[in-house]
Design a protein around this motif. Structure first.
Motif, PDB file in Angstrom:
ATOM      1  N   GLY A 187     135.661  89.236  13.067  1.00 48.56           N
ATOM      2  CA  GLY A 187     136.475  88.027  12.886  1.00 48.56           C
ATOM      3  C   GLY A 187     137.082  87.885  11.509  1.00 48.56           C
ATOM      4  N   GLY A 209     141.387  87.699  12.684  1.00 46.56           N
ATOM      5  CA  GLY A 209     140.249  87.960  13.552  1.00 46.56           C
ATOM      6  C   GLY A 209     140.037  89.423  13.883  1.00 46.56           C
ATOM      7  N   GLY A 258     135.278  85.477   8.301  1.00 45.29           N
ATOM      8  CA  GLY A 258     134.742  86.687   8.911  1.00 45.29           C
ATOM      9  C   GLY A 258     133.668  87.350   8.070  1.00 45.29           C
TER      10      GLY A 258
END
Lengths: 251, 380, 534
Positions: free
Chosen positions: A15, A28, A65
C-alpha cells in the motif's frame, strides 16, 4: 499486513503511496520479493518505477504504506546510508561512477567494509581487499582498465563498473535501473548474462524498458501502471493480458 | 613505519613545498637577524612580517582547499574561522598588555575602560593563560563550524545554497563584532599588542620566530592535508564531490564526512588567523567581511584547487601581487583582482598547477601515460 | 503677565464681536498714533488698541511688529510696515508709501512687549479668515494651554463653520480647561472626553498627568481615557511598523526580484547583481546632473527618464556579461559565482574611478518629498511611491512571463533546455535576454534606491546578501515566494528593531534564515518532485 508473507519475504511493500505536489507517483503499490529471486519490473513512463526505487533506498519517504526488508527492517525509518549498509545496492539509470577516481578505487570505495569516517581515516584495509577487487574486476571484464580514470571509460564500461561496484557492496538485494539503456546489442546480451550470474547468489530487481532484454533474463515480470501493480507473472503470460496490451499499445 | 607513512605523503610537489618552507624557516631568520643592514640579501623586519602574513594566508588557503577542492563545499565564510582564531590570539595578546595600556588598568583592556566597564566579561576569562588561548584558537572556529555544519549538512544544504549561507554566517558575525557591547573592541578591534609569551611582538627576534613558526605550521597543514586526501577518507571526499548521492547509496554517511572535514578545516583556518594577528599587529571585524572570504577562494583557484600545495602557492602569489599593486598602482588592484576572478574561472579552471600539468603533457607526448598518472595522483 | 493677556483678550474678543467695521478705520488711525511716541508704555497701548480696532489691517500690523518690520516717522506722522518682500506699506490702509521719509525708525520692543505681541498674534490668528491659520493657532493654544485664550476660543468656536477647525479649537479649549485649576468637574470630564477623542501622544500626556494626579472625580475618567488612547496608539505604532516593514520589503523586493529571475528561474548565481542596482542608481545621478545643467525644467521628471534608461543600461551590461562570461559557465554554478564576483569588483572599481569613491547626491523630485497622515500613520510620499513602483514592476514581470511569447519561451528554456531547443527556440538568445531582463530590473531598483540610500560604489554590496536571503527564503524559482519573502523579512526586520536594535535585529534575521534553510532547504514555497532533484 500478511504476517506469513512478510516474514518469508526479502522485500515487502504494501500500500505504498507517494505524491509530489498533488501528482500521485505511487498509489497503493504492493510488491513482494522472495529471497534469491530475480524480478523484472516493466511499465510505461510515469508508471512509478524510479519512485519505487527511491522509496526502497530511502531517498523518498512514502506518504502511506509499509516497506520491510528481510521481514523485520522498516525501511521507511532509515536513511540511504543505513539502507545501503543493510544490504540494498542500487544502480542508477544514468551511470554514475566516481569520475575522478580510477576504476580500482571505484571498486575499493564500494567494497564491503566499515563506512564510518573514523574507519576510513585511521583503519587498516582488510587483508583480502586486493583479492576481492581483482575478482570483481574479472567478473566485470575491467581488469585491463583498473588504473584508468572512470571518466575515460566507454558508456558500456561505466555501466559495468557500476554493476561491479554493486557486487563489491555484496548486497542481499540489488536494484538495477535500466542497465542496458544506450548499450549495443552485444553489450546488452553480455549484461543479461552478467545479471543472471549475479542472480545466482543475490536477489535482484531490474527495471527495464527493453523487452528483448527482459525476455533474455527469463524471470517473473511485474507490470506497473500509474503507480500500482497492473499484472504479475512470466513475460509471455503477462504480455497476453488485455489490460497490459492496452497500456502499452492502446494509447 | 611512521616515517614510511610520512614519506608516502610527500609526492614531488609536497616534497618541494616542504623543502622550500623548511629552508625559508631557517634562512629568513638568518637574513633578518644575522646579516648587516647593508648586506644585499638582508631582510628588513617589515618584509619578514609580510612574508609571514603570506604564509598565514597560505594556511587558510590549504584549509579552504580541503573542503572546496576535495569535498566540493565552496565555503564563502572561511574568513570567519580565520578571524575567530585571530580574535582568540588577539585576546591573549590584549591581556598581556597589562598596565602598559593608556589607562594602565591591570585587568581590563583599554577599550573596556573606555566603555566604562567594571569587570572582565566571561568571554575573556582565562585568556591571559597561553594554553587556554591556544585551545580557544582551535575550539572557537571548530565549535562554530561543527554547529553550522551539523545543521547544514544534515539537512543536505549543498552547492550554491551552502555558499550563500556560509556568506550570511560571516556577514552576521561581521555585524556582531562591529558592536561595542560584544566586548571584542567593536570597530577598532584589538591592537597595540606588547608581548607574546614574554617576548616583545615588535622585536626582530620575535618576528623571525613567528615567521618560522608560520612556515612550520604551513608544513604541518600540508602534511595533515596530504594524510587526509591520500587515505580512503580522502577518496570518499572526492567521491562526495563528484557524485554525492551515489556515495550515499553505497552506504557512506555523507554528512559525517563533510562535517569532519569542514570542522578540521575551520580549525586549521583558526590557527592561520592566530599566527596572522601577532605578525600584523591588529585584528578587527573587517576580517569577517564576505569579500575577504571570497578572496581566499580565488587564491585556491589560482593555484589549482584540489592540490593543497597549489592553494598555498596561489595564496602567496595573489597576495604578493596585492602588495605590489597597492603600492605601485592602488587604483588598479581591484581591476586586477576582478579580472583574475574572471580569467581564472574561464581559462584556468585547474589553476597554475593544472596548467603546468597540461604543458608537461604537451612538451613530452612520449610519456603521456606516466604524466597523466602523476598529475592524477597530485590532483588527489 | 497673565493679567495683561487676560485684559487684552477679554477686550479684544468683545470688540471683535461687537465693533462695527466702519468704526474700526477711525479707531485704527488713533491706535496707530501710539507707535509714534517711541516709548514702551505707549507702544503697548497702541498694540492693544490696534487689536481692539478689529481692522482688517490689524493682523498684518501685529505680525510686522512681531518680525520687527514695523516702522514709524514722527515728522510725516506715518506708521508703516515692510512686507516680507521689503516693500514699504502704509499701516492704516495697506497702500504703498510713495516716498520713504528721512527719519523712518523701527518700532522698538522689549521682552515684555514681545510677549504681548505674541499673544496678540495668537488671538488674531484664531480669528483669521484663513481656516488653516486658525487651525495652526488652535494647535499652538493646545500646546501652550494658556488660560487667557479661553474667551477668544469660546467666541471662535461659536463662529467656526469649518468642522475640522472647530474640532481643533474645541481640543485646544479642552486642553486649557484641563490645565486650569478652577474649572468645574463637569467641565473637566467633558474636556477629558474631547481629548480622548483626539487620541494622540499629546492628549495622552495631558491625560496621564491628570491620571497620576490627586484623587478627584476626573482622575478615573482620565485613567480610562489614557488607557484607551494607549491601546489605540499601540495599534497605530504596530501599523506604522508594518508600514515601515512593507517599505523595507518593497526595497528588498526590488533588489531581489531581478535576482529571482537570474538565480531563481535561470539558476545563475550572479554576485554582480548588487552592482547592477548600483549602476541603476548612478544612471539616476547622471540623468539628474544632466537635468540640472542643461534642462532644469526636467528635474521633476528625472526619475521617469532614469527608470527606462537604467533598465536599458543595466540590461545591456547584463547581456554583455552573459554573452562574454556566464554562458561559458552554465552548469557550473560555483564557478559562475566566482566569475561574477570578479565582475562585481570590476564594476565597483570602474564606478569608483569615474565618479569617485564618495557618496553622490541624488535629489528627490517634488512628488517624492513630503508626507501625509492617514489616521495615526505617517506616510512619506517617497516610500509610498517606491512601494507602488515595486508592485508595478512585480506585476509587469508576472504579466511578461505569463502572457508574452518571450515569457513563454523563457519558461520553456528553464524547464527543459534541450526540448525547447529542438522546438526551434534560440536558447542562447533567450538566456541572454532573460539575464538582461533580470539585470535591467536590478537597474530600476537602483533608481528607487537612489531616493532613500547613499549612492556610492558600495551601494550594491549592502543589498546583495539581503537579496539572496529573500530569494532563498521565499523559495527558488518562485516569484510569488520572492514577493512574500521580501514582505515578511521586511516586516520582521522592523518589528525586531525596537527590541533588539537595528544591527542585532539583522543578525537575528540572518541566523533565523540560516536555520530556516536547514529546515526547508528549498525555501518557503519549494517546488517538490523529481524535476527539482535533477
Amino acid at each position: 499486513m500478511d504476517e506469513a508473507t512478510l516474514t518469508s519475504s526479502l522485500l515487502y511493500l504494501d500500500g505504498v503511496a507517494v505524491s509530489f505536489d498533488g501528482y500521485k507517483a505511487l498509489r497503493g503499490l504492493s510488491l513482494t520479493l522472495a529471497p534469491g529471486e530475480m524480478r523484472a519490473i516493466i511499465g510505461p513512463n510515469g508508471a512509478g518505477k524510479t519512485t519505487m526505487m527511491d522509496v526502497i533506498t530511502g531517498k523518498t519517504r512514502p506518504d502511506e504504506g509499509v516497506v520491510f526488508f528481510g521481514g523485520n527492517q522498516d525501511l521507511t525509518q532509515l536513511d540511504e546510508a543505513a539502507i545501503a549498509e543493510l544490504g540494498i545496492g542500487r544502480k542508477f539509470q544514468k551511470p554514475t561512477v566516481f569520475e575522478s577516481h580510477t576504476v580500482e578505487d571505484n571498486i575499493l570505495l564500494a567494497l564491503k567494509a566499515p563506512r564510518s569516517a573514523r574507519a576510513t581515516l585511521f583503519g587498516k584495509p582488510a587483508p583480502d581487499t586486493a583479492e576481492r577487487i581483482d575478482r570483481i574486476l574479472a567478473t566485470t571484464k575491467l581488469t585491463d582498465h583498473r588504473a584508468r580514470m572512470a571518466a575515460d571509460l566507454s558508456h558500456g564500461q561505466k555501466q559495468w563498473l557500476e554493476i561491479g561496484m554493486l557486487l563489491a557492496q555484496d548486497p542481499k538485494l540489488l536494484l538495477v535501473d535500466e542497465p542496458v539503456a544506450g548499450m549495443t546489442d552485444a553489450e546488452t546480451m553480455q549484461t543479461a548474462e552478467l545479471l543472471r550470474e549475479i542472480a545466482r547468489d543475490h536477489s535482484v530487481v531490474v527495471v527495464e524498458h527493453d523487452m528483448d532484454f527482459v525476455r533474455e533474463l527469463g524471470v517473473k515480470v511485474t507490470v506497473l501502471h500509474e503507480g500500482a501493480v497492473l499484472a504479475e507473472g512470466p513475460l509471455d503470460q503477462v504480455s497476453a493480458e488485455p489490460q497490459v496490451i492496452e497500456v502499452y499499445l492502446g494509447r | 613505519m611512521l616515517t614510511r607513512r610520512l614519506l608516502s605523503l610527500l609526492d614531488l610537489r609536497a616534497a618541494i613545498a616542504v623543502a622550500v618552507l623548511l629552508s625559508a624557516a631557517v634562512l629568513v631568520p638568518i637574513l633578518l637577524l644575522a646579516t648587516p643592514q647593508n648586506f644585499p640579501l638582508h631582510m628588513p623586519p617589515y618584509v619578514v612580517a609580510l612574508l609571514g602574513k603570506y604564509l598565514c594566508y597560505a594556511i587558510l588557503a590549504v584549509a579552504l582547499d580541503l573542503v572546496w577542492g576535495y569535498c566540493g563545499i565552496l565555503s564563502l565564510g572561511h574568513g570567519a574561522f580565520f578571524a575567530l582564531g585571530g580574535y582568540a590570539m588577539g585576546m591573549y595578546l590584549m591581556r598581556q598588555i597589562g598596565t602598559r595600556g593608556v589607562y594602565a588598568n591591570p585587568i581590563l583592556p583599554d577599550f573596556m575602560v573606555f566603555l566604562n566597564w567594571k569587570a572582565l566579561p566571561v568571554t575573556w576569562w582565562g585568556f591571559d593563560w597561553f594554553p587556554y588561548a591556544m585551545l580557544m584558537v582551535l575550539l572557537a572556529p571548530g565549535v562554530l563550524a561543527f554547529a553550522f555544519g551539523y545543521l547544514a549538512f544534515r539537512s543536505r544544504v549543498t552547492g550554491v545554497y551552502l555558499s550563500i549561507i556560509t556568506q550570511a554566517m560571516t556577514y552576521a558575525l561581521l555585524l556582531a563584532f562591529f558592536r561595542n557591547d560584544m566586548g571584542f573592541g567593536g570597530n577598532n578591534g584589538l591592537t597595540d599588542f606588547k608581548d607574546i609569551l614574554g617576548f616583545n611582538v615588535q622585536s626582530d627576534e620575535t618576528r623571525a620566530a613567528l615567521f618560522s613558526v608560520s612556515a612550520l605550521a604551513l608544513i604541518v597543514a600540508i602534511l595533515i592535508g596530504r594524510y587526509l586526501v591520500t587515505s580512503k577518507f580522502g577518496k570518499v571526499l572526492i567521491a562526495i564531490r563528484d557524485a554525492e548521492s551515489r556515495t550515499r547509496f553505497i552506504g557512506y554517511r555523507v554528512e559525517n564526512y563533510k562535517l569532519a572535514v569542514f570542522t578540521l578545516s575551520a580549525m586549521m583556518a583558526g590557527v592561520a588567523g592566530a599566527l596572522y594577528v601577532p605578525q600584523v599587529g591588529i585584528i578587527n571585524p573587517s576580517e569577517f567581511s564576505p569579500a575577504q572570504s571570497i578572496e581566499a577562494v580565488i587564491w585556491v583557484a589560482v593555484g589549482g584547487r584540489g592540490t593543497l600545495v597549489g592553494a598555498a602557492l596561489g595564496a602567496v602569489l595573489v597576495n604578493f601581487a596585492k602588495t605590489w599593486f597597492t603600492g605601485a598602482l592602488p587604483e588598479y588592484w581591484l581591476f586586477a583582482l576582478g579580472l583574475l576572478f574572471i580569467l581564472v574561472t574561464l581559462f584556468l579552471p585547474k589553476g597554475i598547477l593544472g596548467l603546468i600539468d597540461h604543458m608537461k603533457r604537451r612538451t613530452a607526448p612520449a610519456s603521456i601515460d606516466g604524466d597523466v598518472q602523476n598529475g592524477a595522483t597530485a590532483a588527489r | 503677565m497673565r493679567s495683561v493677556f487676560a485684559r487684552v483678550f477679554l477686550t479684544l474678543s468683545l470688540v471683535l464681536m461687537l465693533a462695527p467695521a466702519r468704526a474700526a478705520d477711525v479707531d485704527l488711525k488713533s491706535a496707530l498714533s501710539g507707535f509714534l511716541a517711541d516709548s514702551f508704555p505707549s507702544t503697548q497701548k497702541a498694540i492693544e488698541a490696534v487689536v481692539q480696532s478689529g481692522s482688517s489691517q490689524a493682523p498684518a500690523i501685529i505680525e510686522a511688529l512681531q518680525d520687527e518690520r514695523l516702522y514709524f516717522a514722527r515728522d510725516a506722522q506715518l506708521v508703516a510696515y515692510k512686507t516680507k518682500g521689503g516693500e514699504l506699506r502704509e499701516a492704516a490702509t495697506g497702500g504703498p508709501v510713495a516716498t520713504t521719509p528721512q527719519d523712518l525708525k523701527q518700532v522698538r520692543l522689549n521682552n515684555r512687549l514681545r510677549g504681548i505681541v505674541n499673544a496678540a498674534v495668537g488671538a488674531l490668528t484664531l480669528m483669521s479668515s484663513n481656516p488653516e491659520r486658525r487651525r495652526e493657532a488652535a494647535n499652538a493654544v493646545f500646546k501652550s494651554r494658556d488660560a487667557s485664550t479661553l474667551p477668544t476660543l469660546d467666541s471662535a468656536i461659536a463662529k467656526e463653520t469649518d468642522p475640522a477647525t472647530r474640532t481643533a479649537l474645541e481640543q485646544a479649549r479642552a486642553s486649557v480647561i484641563l490645565a486650569k485649576s478652577d474649572s468645574s468637574d463637569a467641565q473637566k470630564i467633558d474636556a477629558i472626553g474631547v481629548l480622548r477623542a483626539r487620541g494622540d501622544q499629546d492628549a495622552l500626556a495631558m491625560l496621564s498627568a491628570v491620571a497620576a494626579g490627586p484623587e478627584t472625580l476626573e482622575k478615573s475618567a482620565a485613567q480610562a481615557a489614557a488607557a484607551a488612547i494607549e491601546t489605540r496608539l499601540a495599534l497605530w505604532r504596530n501599523l506604522q511598523n508594518v508600514w515601515y516593514g512593507l517599505s523595507l520589503g518593497s526595497v528588498l523586493l526590488l533588489a531581489a526580484i531581478g535576482l529571482a529571475i537570474t538565480f531563481g528561474v535561470m539558476g545563475i548565481i550572479n554576485m554582480a547583481h548588487g552592482e547592477m542596482v548600483m549602476l541603476g542608481a548612478y544612471t539616476t545621478f547622471v540623468v539628474q546632473e544632466y537635468c540640472r545643467t542643461s534642462a532644469p525644467g526636467l528635474f521633476n521628471y528625472s526619475l521617469f527618464i532614469a527608470i527606462p534608461l537604467a533598465f536599458l543600461v543595466t540590461g545591456a551590461v547584463g547581456v554583455v556579461i552573459e554573452r562574454s562570461i556566464i554562458r561559458f559557465l552554465y552548469g557550473r554554478p560555483l564557478e559562475t559565482l566566482l566569475a561574477t564576483f570578479g565582475v562585481s569588483l570590476l564594476l565597483q572599481q570602474a564606478v569608483r574611478t569615474i565618479f569617485g569613491a564618495n557618496n553622490r547626491e541624488v535629489g528627490a523630485p517634488s512628488f517624492m518629498s513630503g508626507a501625509f497622515h492617514l489616521g495615526g500613520l505617517e506616510i512619506t510620499y517617497g516610500r509610498m511611491w517606491i512601494i507602488v513602483f515595486a508592485l508595478v514592476v512585480f506585476a509587469a514581470l508576472q504579466l511578461l512571463l505569463r502572457f508574452t511569447s518571450f515569457g513563454l519561451r523563457m519558461r520553456a528554456v528553464t524547464q527543459n533546455r534541450r526540448m525547447a531547443s529542438s522546438m526551434g527556440i534560440d536558447t542562447n538568445r533567450i538566456d541572454a535576454l532573460a539575464f538582461g531582463l533580470g539585470s535591467g530590473i536590478a537597474g530600476m531598483a537602483g533608481v528607487a534606491l537612489s531616493q532613500i540610500d547613499n549612492v556610492s560604489p558600495n551601494l550594491g554590496q549592502s543589498y546583495i546578501i539581503d537579496s539572496f536571503m529573500v530569494v532563498v527564503f521565499g523559495g527558488v524559482g518562485n516569484l510569488w515566494g520572492t514577493f512574500l519573502g521580501a514582505a515578511l523579512l521586511g516586516v520582521a526586520n522592523k518589528f525586531l528593531e525596537p527590541f533588539a536594535g537595528a544591527v542585532l535585529g539583522k543578525i537575528a534575521l540572518l541566523v533565523f534564515i540560516i536555520l530556516f534553510i536547514q529546515k526547508r532547504p528549498r525555501g518557503l514555497f519549494a517546488l517538490k518532485g523529481r524535476a527539482v532533484e535533477a
